[in-house]
Design a protein around this motif. Structure first.
Motif, PDB file in Angstrom:
ATOM      1  N   TYR A   9       0.824  -1.207   0.000  1.00 51.20           N
ATOM      2  CA  TYR A   9       0.000   0.000   0.000  1.00 51.20           C
ATOM      3  C   TYR A   9       0.859   1.257   0.000  1.00 51.20           C
ATOM      4  N   LEU A  10       0.307   2.316  -0.579  1.00 51.76           N
ATOM      5  CA  LEU A  10       0.990   3.603  -0.642  1.00 51.76           C
ATOM      6  C   LEU A  10      -0.053   4.702  -0.462  1.00 51.76           C
ATOM      7  N   ILE A  11       0.265   5.693   0.341  1.00 54.93           N
ATOM      8  CA  ILE A  11      -0.591   6.875   0.482  1.00 54.93           C
ATOM      9  C   ILE A  11       0.186   8.067  -0.069  1.00 54.93           C
ATOM     10  N   PHE A  12      -0.391   8.727  -1.043  1.00 55.17           N
ATOM     11  CA  PHE A  12       0.199   9.898  -1.680  1.00 55.17           C
ATOM     12  C   PHE A  12      -0.664  11.094  -1.287  1.00 55.17           C
ATOM     13  N   THR A  13      -0.088  12.067  -0.600  1.00 52.27           N
ATOM     14  CA  THR A  13      -0.830  13.240  -0.139  1.00 52.27           C
ATOM     15  C   THR A  13      -0.429  14.453  -0.965  1.00 52.27           C
ATOM     16  N   SER A  14      -1.433  15.232  -1.365  1.00 62.39           N
ATOM     17  CA  SER A  14      -1.169  16.400  -2.203  1.00 62.39           C
ATOM     18  C   SER A  14      -2.077  17.556  -1.821  1.00 62.39           C
ATOM     19  N   THR A  15      -1.520  18.752  -1.896  1.00 62.04           N
ATOM     20  CA  THR A  15      -2.321  19.964  -1.739  1.00 62.04           C
ATOM     21  C   THR A  15      -2.487  20.681  -3.083  1.00 62.04           C
ATOM     22  N   GLN A  16      -2.036  20.035  -4.161  1.00 58.16           N
ATOM     23  CA  GLN A  16      -2.163  20.618  -5.499  1.00 58.16           C
ATOM     24  C   GLN A  16      -3.610  20.561  -5.961  1.00 58.16           C
ATOM     25  N   GLU A  17      -3.978  21.494  -6.817  1.00 57.71           N
ATOM     26  CA  GLU A  17      -5.302  21.470  -7.429  1.00 57.71           C
ATOM     27  C   GLU A  17      -5.452  20.187  -8.246  1.00 57.71           C
ATOM     28  N   ALA A  18      -6.655  19.642  -8.276  1.00 59.67           N
ATOM     29  CA  ALA A  18      -6.894  18.396  -9.001  1.00 59.67           C
ATOM     30  C   ALA A  18      -6.602  18.538 -10.497  1.00 59.67           C
ATOM     31  N   THR A  19      -6.657  19.752 -11.029  1.00 63.43           N
ATOM     32  CA  THR A  19      -6.411  19.987 -12.456  1.00 63.43           C
ATOM     33  C   THR A  19      -4.946  20.314 -12.763  1.00 63.43           C
ATOM     34  N   ASP A  20      -4.090  20.308 -11.759  1.00 66.34           N
ATOM     35  CA  ASP A  20      -2.672  20.641 -11.941  1.00 66.34           C
ATOM     36  C   ASP A  20      -1.980  19.554 -12.770  1.00 66.34           C
ATOM     37  N   PRO A  21      -1.345  19.918 -13.903  1.00 69.31           N
ATOM     38  CA  PRO A  21      -0.668  18.928 -14.740  1.00 69.31           C
ATOM     39  C   PRO A  21       0.432  18.161 -13.992  1.00 69.31           C
ATOM     40  N   GLU A  22       1.088  18.807 -13.036  1.00 71.99           N
ATOM     41  CA  GLU A  22       2.134  18.133 -12.274  1.00 71.99           C
ATOM     42  C   GLU A  22       1.545  16.992 -11.432  1.00 71.99           C
ATOM     43  N   LEU A  23       0.359  17.218 -10.884  1.00 69.75           N
ATOM     44  CA  LEU A  23      -0.319  16.165 -10.131  1.00 69.75           C
ATOM     45  C   LEU A  23      -0.687  15.013 -11.060  1.00 69.75           C
ATOM     46  N   ALA A  24      -1.206  15.333 -12.226  1.00 62.13           N
ATOM     47  CA  ALA A  24      -1.567  14.298 -13.203  1.00 62.13           C
ATOM     48  C   ALA A  24      -0.339  13.476 -13.578  1.00 62.13           C
ATOM     49  N   ASN A  25       0.799  14.128 -13.765  1.00 59.36           N
ATOM     50  CA  ASN A  25       2.035  13.410 -14.092  1.00 59.36           C
ATOM     51  C   ASN A  25       2.462  12.492 -12.959  1.00 59.36           C
ATOM     52  N   SER A  26       2.372  12.986 -11.713  1.00 60.11           N
ATOM     53  CA  SER A  26       2.754  12.170 -10.552  1.00 60.11           C
ATOM     54  C   SER A  26       1.857  10.942 -10.425  1.00 60.11           C
ATOM     55  N   LEU A  27       0.549  11.146 -10.567  1.00 52.33           N
ATOM     56  CA  LEU A  27      -0.382  10.021 -10.467  1.00 52.33           C
ATOM     57  C   LEU A  27      -0.192   9.049 -11.629  1.00 52.33           C
ATOM     58  N   GLY A  28       0.065   9.589 -12.803  1.00 59.60           N
ATOM     59  CA  GLY A  28       0.322   8.740 -13.968  1.00 59.60           C
ATOM     60  C   GLY A  28       1.569   7.890 -13.790  1.00 59.60           C
ATOM     61  N   GLN A  29       2.602   8.459 -13.189  1.00 64.13           N
ATOM     62  CA  GLN A  29       3.831   7.703 -12.948  1.00 64.13           C
ATOM     63  C   GLN A  29       3.581   6.568 -11.958  1.00 64.13           C
ATOM     64  N   LEU A  30       2.786   6.833 -10.945  1.00 65.12           N
ATOM     65  CA  LEU A  30       2.450   5.758 -10.000  1.00 65.12           C
ATOM     66  C   LEU A  30       1.724   4.627 -10.724  1.00 65.12           C
ATOM     67  N   GLY A  31       0.799   4.967 -11.605  1.00 67.13           N
ATOM     68  CA  GLY A  31       0.106   3.944 -12.388  1.00 67.13           C
ATOM     69  C   GLY A  31       1.069   3.163 -13.270  1.00 67.13           C
ATOM     70  N   ALA A  32       2.006   3.859 -13.883  1.00 60.37           N
ATOM     71  CA  ALA A  32       2.999   3.188 -14.736  1.00 60.37           C
ATOM     72  C   ALA A  32       3.895   2.263 -13.917  1.00 60.37           C
ATOM     73  N   ASP A  33       4.062   2.580 -12.631  1.00 54.00           N
ATOM     74  CA  ASP A  33       4.878   1.750 -11.746  1.00 54.00           C
ATOM     75  C   ASP A  33       4.088   0.589 -11.143  1.00 54.00           C
ATOM     76  N   GLY A  34       2.848   0.430 -11.578  1.00 53.33           N
ATOM     77  CA  GLY A  34       2.056  -0.717 -11.133  1.00 53.33           C
ATOM     78  C   GLY A  34       1.099  -0.455  -9.988  1.00 53.33           C
ATOM     79  N   TRP A  35       1.004   0.797  -9.547  1.00 56.96           N
ATOM     80  CA  TRP A  35       0.100   1.127  -8.453  1.00 56.96           C
ATOM     81  C   TRP A  35      -1.301   1.362  -8.987  1.00 56.96           C
ATOM     82  N   GLU A  36      -2.304   0.802  -8.307  1.00 61.47           N
ATOM     83  CA  GLU A  36      -3.710   0.969  -8.670  1.00 61.47           C
ATOM     84  C   GLU A  36      -4.372   1.877  -7.643  1.00 61.47           C
TER      85      GLU A  36
END
Length: 71
Positions: A9-36
């Motif tokens: 398990y992993l908990i990723f905490t963010s204060t970024q806006e949900a529409t922030d491209p940097e957040l999308a990139n971070s979440l996308g990288q976690l998905g690419a690393d096998g995290w659901e």
């Protein structure tokens, strides 16, 4: 008998806006690393500068030694 799946398990905490491209990139990288993504919580906090939002993204993936061999 089928054995129970074991998870990491992993908990990723963010204060970024949900529409922030940097957040999308971070979440996308976690998905690419096998995290659901399993769940998201949303909290509002107040401080001397006003309100701010915090999101907790909860991820899971099978433990490396629990992944079934390819068919």
């Amino acid at each position: 008998m089928m054995r129970a799946m074991k998870w990491d398990y992993l908990i990723f905490t963010s204060t970024q806006e949900a529409t922030d491209p940097e957040l999308a990139n971070s979440l996308g990288q976690l998905g690419a690393d096998g995290w659901e993504l399993a769940s998201v919580t949303f909290e509002v906090h107040a401080d001397d500068n006003g309100d701010y939002f915090e999101r907790n993204y909860f991820f899971k993936r099978p433990l490396a030694d629990d992944v079934p061999p390819p068919a």
